[in-house]
Design a protein around this motif. Structure first.
Motif, PDB file in Angstrom:
ATOM      1  N   PHE A  62      11.738   4.369   1.536  1.00 41.80           N
ATOM      2  CA  PHE A  62      12.072   3.956   0.172  1.00 41.80           C
ATOM      3  C   PHE A  62      13.232   4.824  -0.333  1.00 41.80           C
ATOM      4  O   PHE A  62      13.337   5.995   0.029  1.00 41.80           O
ATOM      5  CB  PHE A  62      10.872   4.134  -0.760  1.00 41.80           C
ATOM      6  N   GLN A  63      14.053   4.255  -1.201  1.00 42.58           N
ATOM      7  CA  GLN A  63      15.190   4.981  -1.744  1.00 42.58           C
ATOM      8  C   GLN A  63      15.365   4.650  -3.217  1.00 42.58           C
ATOM      9  O   GLN A  63      15.164   3.498  -3.636  1.00 42.58           O
ATOM     10  CB  GLN A  63      16.480   4.632  -0.985  1.00 42.58           C
ATOM     11  N   GLU A  64      15.764   5.636  -4.001  1.00 41.06           N
ATOM     12  CA  GLU A  64      16.117   5.357  -5.383  1.00 41.06           C
ATOM     13  C   GLU A  64      17.482   4.669  -5.419  1.00 41.06           C
ATOM     14  O   GLU A  64      18.288   4.814  -4.498  1.00 41.06           O
ATOM     15  CB  GLU A  64      16.154   6.637  -6.209  1.00 41.06           C
TER      16      GLU A  64
ATOM     17  N   PRO B 127      11.660  -0.156  -1.132  1.00 43.38           N
ATOM     18  CA  PRO B 127      11.818  -0.091   0.323  1.00 43.38           C
ATOM     19  C   PRO B 127      13.189  -0.596   0.750  1.00 43.38           C
ATOM     20  O   PRO B 127      13.669  -1.621   0.265  1.00 43.38           O
ATOM     21  CB  PRO B 127      10.708  -1.019   0.832  1.00 43.38           C
ATOM     22  N   HIS B 128      13.817   0.145   1.652  1.00 44.96           N
ATOM     23  CA  HIS B 128      15.084  -0.310   2.229  1.00 44.96           C
ATOM     24  C   HIS B 128      14.939  -0.606   3.722  1.00 44.96           C
ATOM     25  O   HIS B 128      15.778  -1.300   4.299  1.00 44.96           O
ATOM     26  CB  HIS B 128      16.208   0.712   1.998  1.00 44.96           C
TER      27      HIS B 128
ATOM     28  N   ALA C  15       0.840  -1.202   0.000  1.00 43.54           N
ATOM     29  CA  ALA C  15       0.000   0.000   0.000  1.00 43.54           C
ATOM     30  C   ALA C  15       0.872   1.248   0.000  1.00 43.54           C
ATOM     31  O   ALA C  15       0.633   2.196  -0.764  1.00 43.54           O
ATOM     32  CB  ALA C  15      -0.934  -0.013   1.206  1.00 43.54           C
ATOM     33  N   ALA C  16       1.895   1.259   0.850  1.00 42.39           N
ATOM     34  CA  ALA C  16       2.819   2.399   0.872  1.00 42.39           C
ATOM     35  C   ALA C  16       3.505   2.553  -0.481  1.00 42.39           C
ATOM     36  O   ALA C  16       3.650   3.667  -1.002  1.00 42.39           O
ATOM     37  CB  ALA C  16       3.846   2.211   1.985  1.00 42.39           C
ATOM     38  N   GLY C  17       3.916   1.422  -1.068  1.00 37.74           N
ATOM     39  CA  GLY C  17       4.600   1.470  -2.350  1.00 37.74           C
ATOM     40  C   GLY C  17       3.750   2.017  -3.476  1.00 37.74           C
ATOM     41  O   GLY C  17       4.281   2.548  -4.460  1.00 37.74           O
ATOM     42  N   ARG C  18       2.431   1.912  -3.343  1.00 38.61           N
ATOM     43  CA  ARG C  18       1.530   2.440  -4.375  1.00 38.61           C
ATOM     44  C   ARG C  18       1.579   3.970  -4.435  1.00 38.61           C
ATOM     45  O   ARG C  18       1.124   4.568  -5.415  1.00 38.61           O
ATOM     46  CB  ARG C  18       0.098   1.973  -4.095  1.00 38.61           C
TER      47      ARG C  18
END
Length: 289
Positions: free
Chosen positions: A113-115, A62-63, A51-54
């Protein structure tokens, strides 16, 4: 023993969350049936992460994740996932997800989350001398002849092939109490090339075994009469890309237990020895007097 041709497909189904058209950053999920009727903690954790990733750009993964299991969830009821956008930086994105049933939180999670970026790179080596997965019996084999509802559930519905190097503690305690164990696992079916999904499925799978070192050190098994056990909180760090449809090795330990709580840690390696994740979980673990 009857095995579904692709048991992972049912897990993928409940990980497909539905958008709430009336509320931004809110999603609805459902649960797989479980013995006892409670929502599996790994499931709701994975759903909260997805859900967060959406709400995060596609090039950020996510890290780290920190979550608290607050209440038992009911598998018969839908779960609402409400995402709060905490920060959108140049390199990092932070989100908080509440998983709700009946207006009350059953899980609260923060994920970062990180690129993908270059940087100093090192990792501990995988311990040597551990037998490969082909040398270790599967939990499906070990439980296949056990006439018990939980054993039948895990042999017929299990989405992951789990193999305990030191022998399982499903039915009987370990021969020698120890706070260490090594476990091979992988999904029982191929998965799409989606790194967010693979990281969420790693969170899903690990909740099956994270508290086992505590049972093993106490000289108990999952079948201990009167055992009361539940995940309390969960912390996870992904160091590198991971695929859960390839063999992964959990190297686990437990440093302490007291007051009806125990702490367990795990490092997760690929079969070629690459460290891909580290995990910590505290659980309520109570034995009969």
């Amino acid at each position: 023993m009857t095995n579904a041709p692709d048991p992972i497909s049912s897990v993928l189904g409940i990980l497909r969350l539905e958008d709430d058209p009336s509320t931004a950053d809110q999603f609805t999920g459902h649960s797989l049936p479980q013995p006892g009727g409670r929502v599996f903690g790994g499931q709701v954790l994975a759903q909260a992460l997805l859900a967060a990733g959406r709400t995060v750009p596609d090039d950020r993964f996510p890290h780290s994740l920190h979550g608290y299991f607050l209440r038992a969830g009911d598998v018969r009821e839908p779960i609402t996932f409400s995402v709060e956008r905490l920060r959108d930086g140049r390199s990092f994105t932070a989100r908080r997800t509440h998983a709700l049933q009946g207006g009350k939180a059953i899980l609260s999670m923060i994920a970062s989350f990180q690129e993908q970026q270059p940087g100093f790179d090192y990792a501990d080596d995988m311990p040597s001398g551990i037998p490969g997965p082909d040398e270790v019996p599967s939990g499906l084999e070990l439980l296949g002849g056990v006439d018990h509802p939980v054993a039948k559930f895990w042999t017929q519905e299990a989405a992951f092939d789990v193999r305990h190097v030191e022998g399982s503690i499903y039915v009987h305690p370990a021969e020698q109490p120890t706070g260490h164990q090594a476990v091979w696992f992988r999904s029982r079916g191929a998965l799409p090339d989606d790194q967010l999904l693979h990281r969420a499925l790693l969170a899903y799978a690990c909740d099956q075994v994270m508290l086992e070192p505590i049972l093993r050190r106490a000289g108990r098994s999952w079948m201990t009469e009167g055992l009361s056990i539940a995940s309390l909180d969960h912390a996870m760090w992904w160091h590198r890309d991971v695929r859960v449809d390839d063999w992964l090795l959990y190297v686990q330990s437990t440093p302490s237990a007291q007051g009806g709580r125990g702490l367990s840690a795990a490092r997760v390696f690929t079969q070629d020895g690459t460290l891909v994740a580290s995990i910590g979980q505290e659980g309520m673990v109570r034995f009969p007097d």
